[in-house]
Design an enzyme around this catalytic site. Sequence first.
Site, PDB file in Angstrom:
ATOM      1  N   HIS A 100       4.072 -42.726  -1.980  1.00  0.00           N
ATOM      2  CA  HIS A 100       4.837 -43.383  -3.035  1.00  0.00           C
ATOM      3  C   HIS A 100       5.691 -44.539  -2.506  1.00  0.00           C
ATOM      4  CE1 HIS A 100       8.159 -40.533  -1.861  1.00  0.00           C
ATOM      5  NE2 HIS A 100       8.917 -41.552  -2.221  1.00  0.00           N
ATOM      6  N   ASP A 130       1.076 -37.037  -0.935  1.00  0.00           N
ATOM      7  CA  ASP A 130       2.089 -38.074  -0.792  1.00  0.00           C
ATOM      8  C   ASP A 130       2.221 -38.555   0.652  1.00  0.00           C
ATOM      9  OD1 ASP A 130       3.908 -39.868  -1.839  1.00  0.00           O
ATOM     10  OD2 ASP A 130       5.629 -38.538  -1.582  1.00  0.00           O
ATOM     11  N   SER A 204      12.581 -41.531   2.242  1.00  0.00           N
ATOM     12  CA  SER A 204      11.185 -41.187   1.974  1.00  0.00           C
ATOM     13  C   SER A 204      10.262 -41.686   3.073  1.00  0.00           C
ATOM     14  CB  SER A 204      10.742 -41.788   0.645  1.00  0.00           C
ATOM     15  OG  SER A 204      11.232 -41.063  -0.437  1.00  0.00           O
TER      16      SER A 204
END
Length: 356
Positions: A100, A130, A204
Site C-alpha cells: 500500500h 501487503d 508502513s
Amino acid sequence: MTSLYPKHRTLMLGTAMALAPMAAFAVPAGGYGDLVEDVAPAVVFIEVTGKQRTADALPDNMPEALRRRFEQQNPQARPQGGLGSGFIISDEGQIVTNHHVVDGAQVVQVTLADGRKFDAQVVGSDPATDIALLSIKAEVDLPYVSFGTSETMRVGDEVVAVGNPFGLSSTVTSGIISAKARDINSGPYDEFIQTDAAINRGNSGGPLFNNEGEVIGVNTAIISPGGGSVGIGFAVPSDLVREVVADLSDDGTVTRGWLGVSIKPMSDEVAQVLGYDTATGAVIESVSKGSPAAEGGLRKGDIVLRFDEAEITTLRDLTRAVAAKNPEDSATITVLRRGKERTFDITIGTLAPQDA
C-alpha cells in the site's frame, strides 16, 4: 488521513538467521544503542508520487495554463504524494516495503539514512499480504539486514521498530510482542504480529527487529481512534514475508494454489450434532464448476478436516494451506461427509491474481 500521509493503513475504531537463546530477549544492558547503530543504516525513507486523474486523461498537448486551471478545479487530478518506510535486504539493493506504500506509484524515491537518494523500481507487489519488493542500483555495496524466524518469537518478547513516522527519518521505538496470529480482517492470509511498540503513519513498510537485530516483521497497520499510535500495531510475520519476497524476486508475482471452493465456519449447532466440543473445520458452501475441487470429488456440505498433514480448525487454516501449495501439486484432503470421513487426492490449480 491527510494528503501528505495517505499510505499507512489505519484501522479506525468505529468507522508495517536462527534466534538466540531465551536470555537474549532481555532488554540489552544500556539500551538499544548498539543494535540501532547496526540496523539503522539499512532502513530507508520512501517517497512516492502517483497521479490520480479524473475519468478522462489530460491530453499531452494541452496548454499549460489550461492544464493548471483544470487541476485547480479538479484536486483529485493533481499529483498525490505518500511517505513510507522500507529496509534493504541485500547488498545489491533489494528493498522490502508495503504494497500500500507503493500502490499506484509513478515515481518511487528512496533515501538512505546517510542522505543518499536513489530512484527505485517496483520489482513486484502482493496486495494479499501487503508486501512489495523494490530495487535500487548503487555503485557500491549497500548496508542490509537479515530476516529472523517469526515463528519462534513469543508473546512478551522485546522488539524494536525503526522507520519514518510523519516523515521523521530513522525514528526508533521499542516494545513487546503483544499477541501473535492476529486476524484483523484485512485479507485471507491474516496472521499478524501485534506489538505495542509505537507505530504511526509513515512507519508502513518498516522493519520490526528482535534483540539480535533480525527482522521478524514488517509494520503494516495500526488500530487508532485518532490516527496516532495507541499501542496497537500490526506487522506481517517475517516467515511469510520471506516466502513472498522470494516469489516476487523471481518474476515479480506471487503464485498461489487454488482449490475452487467457498467456505464458511461450522456452526455450533452442527458441532453439537456431530459430537464436537467446539466448532471445527471448514464447511464447503459451494464448489466452482470445473475447479480442482469439483474435478477431485468435493461437494457442497463437505466439512474439510485435514489438508495433507495440517489440521483444519478455522477457515484461515484451509486458506493458507491451499495458498502455500504449488499449482499442479497433489494434496490429500480429508472431509466429513454425512457423518463419515472420506479422503480425496486433488491436483491443486493456480489462483488468479484478482482472486487473491
